[in-house]
Design an enzyme around this catalytic site. Structure first.
Site, short mmCIF file in Angstrom:
data_model
loop_
_atom_site.label_atom_id
_atom_site.label_comp_id
_atom_site.label_asym_id
_atom_site.label_seq_id
_atom_site.Cartn_x
_atom_site.Cartn_y
_atom_site.Cartn_z
N LYS A 1 34.07 43.27 29.97
CA LYS A 1 33.28 44.50 29.83
C LYS A 1 33.71 45.30 28.60
O LYS A 1 32.92 46.04 28.02
CB LYS A 1 33.42 45.35 31.10
CG LYS A 1 32.85 44.65 32.34
CD LYS A 1 33.21 45.39 33.61
CE LYS A 1 32.68 44.64 34.84
NZ LYS A 1 33.13 45.21 36.10
N SER B 1 36.54 41.22 34.41
CA SER B 1 36.05 42.52 33.92
C SER B 1 36.58 42.91 32.55
O SER B 1 36.09 43.86 31.96
CB SER B 1 36.39 43.63 34.91
OG SER B 1 35.47 43.62 35.96
N TYR C 1 39.55 51.37 36.95
CA TYR C 1 38.79 51.73 38.15
C TYR C 1 39.35 52.97 38.83
O TYR C 1 39.77 53.91 38.17
CB TYR C 1 38.71 50.55 39.12
CG TYR C 1 38.21 49.30 38.46
CD1 TYR C 1 36.94 49.28 37.90
CD2 TYR C 1 38.99 48.17 38.35
CE1 TYR C 1 36.45 48.15 37.27
CE2 TYR C 1 38.51 47.03 37.71
CZ TYR C 1 37.24 47.04 37.19
OH TYR C 1 36.78 45.94 36.57
N TYR D 1 25.75 37.85 33.32
CA TYR D 1 26.92 38.64 33.72
C TYR D 1 28.03 37.72 34.28
O TYR D 1 29.21 37.87 33.93
CB TYR D 1 26.50 39.68 34.77
CG TYR D 1 27.65 40.45 35.36
CD1 TYR D 1 28.24 41.50 34.66
CD2 TYR D 1 28.18 40.12 36.61
CE1 TYR D 1 29.32 42.21 35.19
CE2 TYR D 1 29.25 40.82 37.16
CZ TYR D 1 29.82 41.85 36.44
OH TYR D 1 30.89 42.54 36.97
N VAL E 1 39.68 41.09 37.67
CA VAL E 1 40.18 40.53 38.94
C VAL E 1 40.77 39.13 38.80
O VAL E 1 41.29 38.57 39.77
CB VAL E 1 39.11 40.54 40.07
CG1 VAL E 1 38.76 41.94 40.51
CG2 VAL E 1 37.88 39.74 39.68
N1 GLN Z 1 33.08 39.38 38.10
C1 GLN Z 1 33.73 40.39 38.88
C2 GLN Z 1 32.73 41.17 39.72
O1 GLN Z 1 31.68 41.46 39.26
C3 GLN Z 1 34.46 41.30 37.97
C4 GLN Z 1 35.15 42.43 38.69
C5 GLN Z 1 36.46 42.78 38.10
O2 GLN Z 1 37.07 42.04 37.35
N2 GLN Z 1 36.96 43.92 38.51
O3 GLN Z 1 32.98 41.48 40.84
#
Ligand code: GLN
Length: 305
Positions: A67, A64, A241, A189, A259
């Protein structure tokens, strides 16, 4: 002058008792095999100096954290129009929660939860050309290396298990907030999430955010001062988050997690910091990494508060 090297080496020792309390992400099967006890940390100052400790040269899945860079790219290409597709409010929900999305008619709360990131990637895919290529090139440019790449096994593994993300994309498509094909969106993605960087590269890539848009290493304003300000604000309020409040309380810096166990944080005007430790807390943020950043801001008095 602060002895950043000494501080980082001290932290690498001090966090050892915190290992074994979190859990490596396993909902993406390819991530489950990452050794849990890795620890790397890097500081890149706005002057361009680099300090590293532990496994800071080993690449990991940025997940993530991508992002953050996608938001940068989207703002560069589309400006404030981005905010018609996603909001800029914390969600208070898990990063892949579906509940609020229906209540709010397919407009995700912010670009850092999964539905928000899907909307941003869909927006980037409306541009001519190969979006994957554009993402990879931008990360290579930011990290100043030609070898940063996406891990095809991790991307394929996530794609095969992306049921919830696919559902989010379909729901948004139903509300008219995904314009392109969902299958192509999911592939792009998963590609962006599977990008791999090491701590040193990640801190370099985040340097413009710490420098009001300017990077001494690139010797250029990579983004505008206004964009750096806005992205920093969204990091502070949405980057971790549904534990963004306790992270701000403990660490006191704008940050973005993934993650894969990475976290990148910025000290505006001073430095970008990255940390990698794969075990996650219940919110999907690096357990040991959060401790490390908390120690860092306590020891160096670099919290923005
Ligand atoms: N690729 C992961 C997902 O879409 C990314 C989530 C994350 O890093 N929090 O679940």
């Amino acid at each position: 002058m602060t002895d950043y090297q000494g501080v980082l080496d001290h932290i690498a020792e001090a966090v050892q008792p915190h290992f074994g309390k979190g859990k490596v992400a396993d909902y993406i099967p390819a991530l489950a095999s990452v050794p849990a006890r890795k620890f790397g940390m890097a500081v890149r100052t706005t002057e361009g100096d680099l300090f590293v400790t532990g496994d800071a040269a080993e690449r990991f899945s940025i997940q993530s954290i991508s992002k953050l860079f996608m938001l940068e790219l989207a703002l560069q290409h589309f400006g404030d129009m981005v905010w018609t597709r996603v909001g800029k409010e914390p969600s208070g929900d898990r990063f892949n929660s579906m509940m609020r999305l229906e209540h709010e008619a397919g407009i995700p709360r912010n670009p850092f939860i999964n539905p928000g990131a899907l909307a941003i990637t869909d927006l980037m895919m409306s541009l001519k050309g190969d979006t994957k290529f554009r993402i990879r090139n931008y990360l290579r440019f930011l990290a100043m290396t030609d070898t940063v790449d996406s891990n095809a096994d991790v991307a394929a593994s996530e794609l095969a298990h992306a049921h919830v993300n696919r559902a989010l994309a379909n729901l948004m498509k139903g509300y008219g907030n995904i314009h392109g094909a969902v299958d192509a969106l999911m592939a792009t993605y998963c590609y962006q999430c599977a990008m791999e960087m090491n701590c040193a590269e990640l801190a370099t890539a985040a340097l413009p955010l710490a420098g009001g848009g300017y990077s001494a290493l690139h010797d250029a304003a990579v983004i505008s001062a206004s964009q750096a300000k806005r992205i920093g604000a969204v990091m502070l309020t949405c980057g971790m988050y549904d534990s963004v409040g306790s992270f701000a309380y403990r660490v006191g810096l704008p940050a973005k997690s993934g993650v894969g166990g990475g976290i990148v944080a910025i000290v505006p005007g001073k430095m970008a910091i990255s940390v990698w430790a794969p075990e996650l807390d219940a919110f999907g943020n690096s357990y040991v990494g959060t401790h490390a950043l908390e120690l860092f801001t306590n020891l160096t008095h670099t919290s923005i508060f």
